[in-house]
Design an enzyme around this catalytic site. Sequence first.
Site, PDB file in Angstrom:
ATOM      1  N   ARG A  83      -5.836  93.395  41.177  1.00  0.00           N
ATOM      2  CA  ARG A  83      -6.459  93.583  42.483  1.00  0.00           C
ATOM      3  C   ARG A  83      -5.432  93.451  43.604  1.00  0.00           C
ATOM      4  O   ARG A  83      -5.488  94.190  44.598  1.00  0.00           O
ATOM      5  CB  ARG A  83      -7.597  92.580  42.681  1.00  0.00           C
ATOM      6  N   TYR A 122     -15.068 102.013  50.012  1.00  0.00           N
ATOM      7  CA  TYR A 122     -15.043 100.827  50.870  1.00  0.00           C
ATOM      8  C   TYR A 122     -13.829 100.736  51.782  1.00  0.00           C
ATOM      9  O   TYR A 122     -13.708  99.773  52.552  1.00  0.00           O
ATOM     10  CB  TYR A 122     -15.171  99.544  50.025  1.00  0.00           C
ATOM     11  N   HIS A 204     -20.714  95.955  47.551  1.00  0.00           N
ATOM     12  CA  HIS A 204     -19.525  95.819  46.718  1.00  0.00           C
ATOM     13  C   HIS A 204     -19.770  94.836  45.584  1.00  0.00           C
ATOM     14  O   HIS A 204     -19.484  95.121  44.415  1.00  0.00           O
ATOM     15  CB  HIS A 204     -18.306  95.376  47.529  1.00  0.00           C
ATOM     16  N   ARG A 207     -20.328  88.586  45.819  1.00  0.00           N
ATOM     17  CA  ARG A 207     -19.333  87.755  46.502  1.00  0.00           C
ATOM     18  C   ARG A 207     -18.878  88.383  47.821  1.00  0.00           C
ATOM     19  O   ARG A 207     -18.364  87.691  48.693  1.00  0.00           O
ATOM     20  CB  ARG A 207     -18.124  87.492  45.599  1.00  0.00           C
ATOM     21  N   HIS A 231     -21.362  96.531  42.128  1.00  0.00           N
ATOM     22  CA  HIS A 231     -20.600  95.907  41.047  1.00  0.00           C
ATOM     23  C   HIS A 231     -21.340  94.638  40.642  1.00  0.00           C
ATOM     24  O   HIS A 231     -21.616  93.782  41.484  1.00  0.00           O
ATOM     25  CB  HIS A 231     -19.205  95.495  41.534  1.00  0.00           C
ATOM     26  N   GLU A 234     -19.033  91.752  36.621  1.00  0.00           N
ATOM     27  CA  GLU A 234     -17.871  92.302  35.920  1.00  0.00           C
ATOM     28  C   GLU A 234     -16.984  91.181  35.385  1.00  0.00           C
ATOM     29  O   GLU A 234     -16.365  91.319  34.331  1.00  0.00           O
ATOM     30  CB  GLU A 234     -17.067  93.209  36.862  1.00  0.00           C
ATOM     31  N   HIS A 268     -20.916  98.061  35.605  1.00  0.00           N
ATOM     32  CA  HIS A 268     -20.317  97.166  34.606  1.00  0.00           C
ATOM     33  C   HIS A 268     -21.392  96.341  33.890  1.00  0.00           C
ATOM     34  O   HIS A 268     -21.555  96.451  32.685  1.00  0.00           O
ATOM     35  CB  HIS A 268     -19.236  96.252  35.193  1.00  0.00           C
ATOM     36  N   ASP A 319     -14.182 104.882  37.085  1.00  0.00           N
ATOM     37  CA  ASP A 319     -13.842 103.692  37.863  1.00  0.00           C
ATOM     38  C   ASP A 319     -12.415 103.717  38.384  1.00  0.00           C
ATOM     39  O   ASP A 319     -12.104 104.402  39.342  1.00  0.00           O
ATOM     40  CB  ASP A 319     -14.113 102.450  37.005  1.00  0.00           C
TER      41      ASP A 319
END
Length: 446
Positions: A83, A122, A204, A207, A231, A234, A268, A319
Amino acid sequence: MPLKTYWLEHAWLGTHVEPGVALDVGADGRISALRTGAETPPPGAEVLRGLTVPGLANAHSHAFHRALRSTVQVGSGTFWTWRDFMYKVAQNLTPDSYFALARAVYAEMALAGITAVGEFHYVHHAPGGVPYADPNAMGEALIAAAAEAGIRITLLDTAYLAAGFGAAPNPHQLRFSDGTADAWAERVSALKPREHALIGAAIHSVRAVPAEQLATVAGWASERRAPLHVHLSEQTAENDACLAAHGRTPTQLLAEHGVLGPRTTGVHNTHLTDADIALLGSTSTGTCMCPTTERDLADGIGPAVRLQRAGSPLSLGSDSHAVIDLLEEARAMELNERLSSRTRGHWTANALLTAATEDGHAALGWSQAGRLEAGALADFTTIALDSVRTAGALPRLGAETAVFAASAADVRHTVVGGRHIVRDGAHTLIEDVPSSLAATIAALRG
């Protein structure tokens, strides 16, 4: 009179492979008639040799992740170190560079037989979070890129407001955030659908959107009967943080705030409890599996069999674009389950192709695509049955050949709205897709 007639040497009609099918396309870009038993091509028909299936639907894409391919394979690392590298690429995007990259990526998808993509979008603002003069400049770039590449797009404009439960966005995430869900809704409401583009919504993750703002995003999608993606579970770390912050799983949190339902797709759905699976199934919330990314990031193998049995429709996505190959995604879903369970045959080839076509289109709001039948959008792709991977199999086993042997390299033709986008393995609108990919990715690396 039809505008154009295609003769399909072999056609997958959802339950079986039919030899000799004539397919008429009207001026509206839809299939006006489909006739079986056509042993030879009608006069003037365009001949498609191989196995023709409905166009493939890539239900989950982050187009700019294509620039990470191979680079993130150096060394080991985790999802979280991956990430960090992704953030660096995102920081270099502008509306112009994103258009150029996405145009090439969507052309790569067309070459792989994909006729519709769900873009989980995003990267909204300039670095630092300052809106562009057109607040939707980045989304408009993606819509324009899909048009030039010749495929359909559902722009899943994504609410991404926080770095974690109760945490403000980090510096990399500022360009993702609108500040509040209300501000997100105001901005995304200015986006308008077109003939090739639908506008949907995305959360998204639990979190990244505070719990008290989840209903705003869900309400926006509900009012417009638009697709809503998220999401979901995941990573086990996300589950642990959600339990610590709210005393419930991400699935339970989404259910409490009205996010789940038949127009919602969880992406996911990897680390779920029995109660989570029952919630997703009972609400007909979809599941988008992305096996090539989930294995690349060592996410784990999600409970796809149990989800489908509970009532959650399955779709497929590429993805992060470790590869762009929906046939591989379909194959991997079955083969992953075989490795996990040590038994074979969880899905038939027909069921896997349905996930890659009809159910994928439904997850993206294109309910009139994904089938070869009169009235459906004339979106289809032809897979070679005479390559080194596919030669020798019985044509009536074309579905098995496509799913368990073929790859994106075997796509011979892609037709969208009756228009040839890929002919004999070459893109008809973009002359040199590999060079376009190389140039746009090199520019992003600086």
